[in-house]
Design an enzyme around this catalytic site. Structure first.
Site, short mmCIF file in Angstrom:
data_model
loop_
_atom_site.label_atom_id
_atom_site.label_comp_id
_atom_site.label_asym_id
_atom_site.label_seq_id
_atom_site.Cartn_x
_atom_site.Cartn_y
_atom_site.Cartn_z
N ASN A 9 -10.40 -5.17 -3.55
CA ASN A 9 -9.82 -3.80 -3.65
C ASN A 9 -10.21 -3.09 -5.05
O ASN A 9 -10.01 -3.35 -5.82
CB ASN A 9 -8.24 -4.06 -3.87
CG ASN A 9 -7.44 -2.89 -3.83
OD1 ASN A 9 -8.15 -1.69 -3.74
ND2 ASN A 9 -6.21 -2.75 -3.99
N LYS A 11 -9.54 -0.01 -5.65
CA LYS A 11 -8.75 0.92 -6.18
C LYS A 11 -9.38 2.10 -6.37
O LYS A 11 -10.51 2.57 -5.97
CB LYS A 11 -7.78 0.25 -7.47
CG LYS A 11 -7.21 -1.20 -6.94
CD LYS A 11 -6.32 -1.75 -7.98
CE LYS A 11 -5.79 -3.15 -7.55
NZ LYS A 11 -4.79 -3.79 -8.45
N HIS A 98 -0.04 -1.80 -0.30
CA HIS A 98 -0.23 -2.17 -1.55
C HIS A 98 0.94 -1.69 -2.55
O HIS A 98 1.53 -0.41 -2.39
CB HIS A 98 -1.61 -1.68 -2.20
CG HIS A 98 -1.99 -2.40 -3.26
ND1 HIS A 98 -1.53 -2.16 -4.76
CD2 HIS A 98 -2.81 -3.35 -3.77
CE1 HIS A 98 -1.91 -2.80 -5.43
NE2 HIS A 98 -2.89 -3.67 -5.06
N GLU A 100 1.02 -0.67 -5.50
CA GLU A 100 0.85 0.60 -6.18
C GLU A 100 1.12 1.78 -5.20
O GLU A 100 1.70 2.72 -5.66
CB GLU A 100 -0.68 0.73 -6.73
CG GLU A 100 -1.04 -0.23 -7.86
CD GLU A 100 -2.22 -0.96 -7.88
OE1 GLU A 100 -3.13 -0.49 -7.28
OE2 GLU A 100 -2.55 -1.93 -8.52
N GLU A 170 1.11 -10.69 -2.97
CA GLU A 170 0.75 -10.02 -4.28
C GLU A 170 1.95 -9.80 -5.24
O GLU A 170 2.68 -8.65 -5.11
CB GLU A 170 -0.17 -8.51 -4.22
CG GLU A 170 -1.49 -8.68 -3.46
CD GLU A 170 -2.38 -7.69 -3.97
OE1 GLU A 170 -3.55 -8.08 -4.21
OE2 GLU A 170 -1.85 -6.52 -4.05
N GLY A 176 -3.09 -7.14 -12.32
CA GLY A 176 -3.89 -6.44 -13.31
C GLY A 176 -3.23 -6.87 -14.70
O GLY A 176 -3.80 -6.09 -15.82
N SER A 216 -4.53 -11.00 -10.41
CA SER A 216 -5.26 -11.52 -11.58
C SER A 216 -6.22 -12.88 -10.90
O SER A 216 -6.18 -13.83 -11.92
CB SER A 216 -4.43 -11.92 -12.84
OG SER A 216 -3.90 -10.87 -13.12
P1 13P Z 1 -6.13 -7.57 -9.79
O1 13P Z 1 -6.91 -8.84 -9.29
O2 13P Z 1 -6.79 -6.77 -10.76
O3 13P Z 1 -4.94 -8.27 -10.75
O4 13P Z 1 -5.38 -6.39 -8.64
C1 13P Z 1 -4.98 -7.33 -7.56
C2 13P Z 1 -4.80 -6.45 -6.39
O5 13P Z 1 -3.84 -5.64 -6.78
C3 13P Z 1 -5.40 -6.38 -5.41
O6 13P Z 1 -5.16 -5.72 -4.61
#
Ligand code: 13P
Length: 253
Positions: A9, A11, A98, A100, A170, A176, A216
């Site tokens: 992803n 982002k 997601h 976010e 997740e 992150g 992560s």
């Molecule tokens: P990270 O791997 O940067 O923690 O992000 C995970 C994520 O949100 C994948 O959709």
């Protein structure tokens, strides 16, 4: 057998040229290094999708995915991108829900139900995200919160249709942050999700659905996560922006 999937992803990262370069690098590395039973998915920003869709067609393990789509099929919805638009450039996967998007763009379980239906109706695969906050985990409501997300957005589907969905667990506190769920925490939640699916659809259906871990994940911890019996791959954020790291994660089964 469940599909093993490692999805990146991206982002809100990578200019157009940077993204094209990354997709080509992943493709080249994957050609010689990735087992044929592992599917890699590049979930790029919208503007990269068409070109990445062309690139992945040269590599048998590689697919392209969007990070979102509209919950409307068409019409006067400025700035939105529809499932028909995605389908028309051969997008295969769409990340939905997601954390976010839930947090910053106020996506609700009901809106995600609409998006799931639209994505499935165009024969694309939703990667449906679920996961709790740290405070929900600390209050010990993480299981009920995640099962509610699944129930409200997916459980209207019939058994043949839900088999076409990929689920990504997740935990928000791991996204992150550099803090990864322990293998015990990941396996526990993945098993709970599978049991929840089994209660509604039966064990055979539940066993056929791929459940990915995200938060992560990196080359140094992917092996132990993927070794968990109910973890079928990963949804990778930061580490998917570096071709070497992303492919190393995909080699961790
Ligand atoms: P990270 O791997 O940067 O923690 O992000 C995970 C994520 O949100 C994948 O959709």
């Amino acid at each position: 057998m469940r599909k093993k999937i490692v999805a990146g992803n991206w982002k809100l990262n990578k200019t157009f040229s940077e993204g094209i370069l990354l997709a080509k690098e992943v493709g080249e590395l994957s050609k010689n290094e990735i087992n044929s039973d592992v599917q890699l998915v590049l979930c790029t920003p919208y503007i990269h999708l068409q070109q990445v869709s062309d690139i992945v067609s040269d590599f048998k393990n590689l697919s392209v995915g969007a990070q979102n789509c509209s919950n409307k099929a068409s019409g006067a919805f400025t700035g939105e991108v529809s499932v028909d638009m995605l389908k028309s450039i051969h997008v295969e996967y769409v990340i939905l829900g997601h954390s976010e998007r839930r947090e910053y763009f106020l996506e609700t379980n009901n809106m995600l139900k609409e998006k799931t239906d639209l994505v499935l109706s165009r024969s694309m695969t939703p990667i449906f995200c679920c996961g709790e906050t740290l405070s929900q985990r600390e209050a010990n409501i993480h299981f009920s919160f995640v099962t509610q997300q699944l129930t409200e957005s997916l459980f209207h589907l019939d058994a043949d249709t839900i088999k076409k969905v990929v689920i990504a667990y997740e935990p928000i506190w791991a996204i992150g942050t550099g803090v990864t769920a322990s293998t015990a925490q990941a396996q526990e939640m993945h098993l709970l999700i599978r049991n929840h699916l089994a209660t509604k659809y039966g064990q055979d259906v539940a066993n056929s659905i791929s459940i990915l871990y995200g938060g992560s994940a990196k080359p140094s911890n992917a092996k132990e996560l993927f070794a968990c019996p109910d973890v079928d791959g990963g949804l990778i954020g930061g580490a998917s922006l570096v071709a070497r790291d992303f492919v190393d994660i995909a080699k961790s089964f």
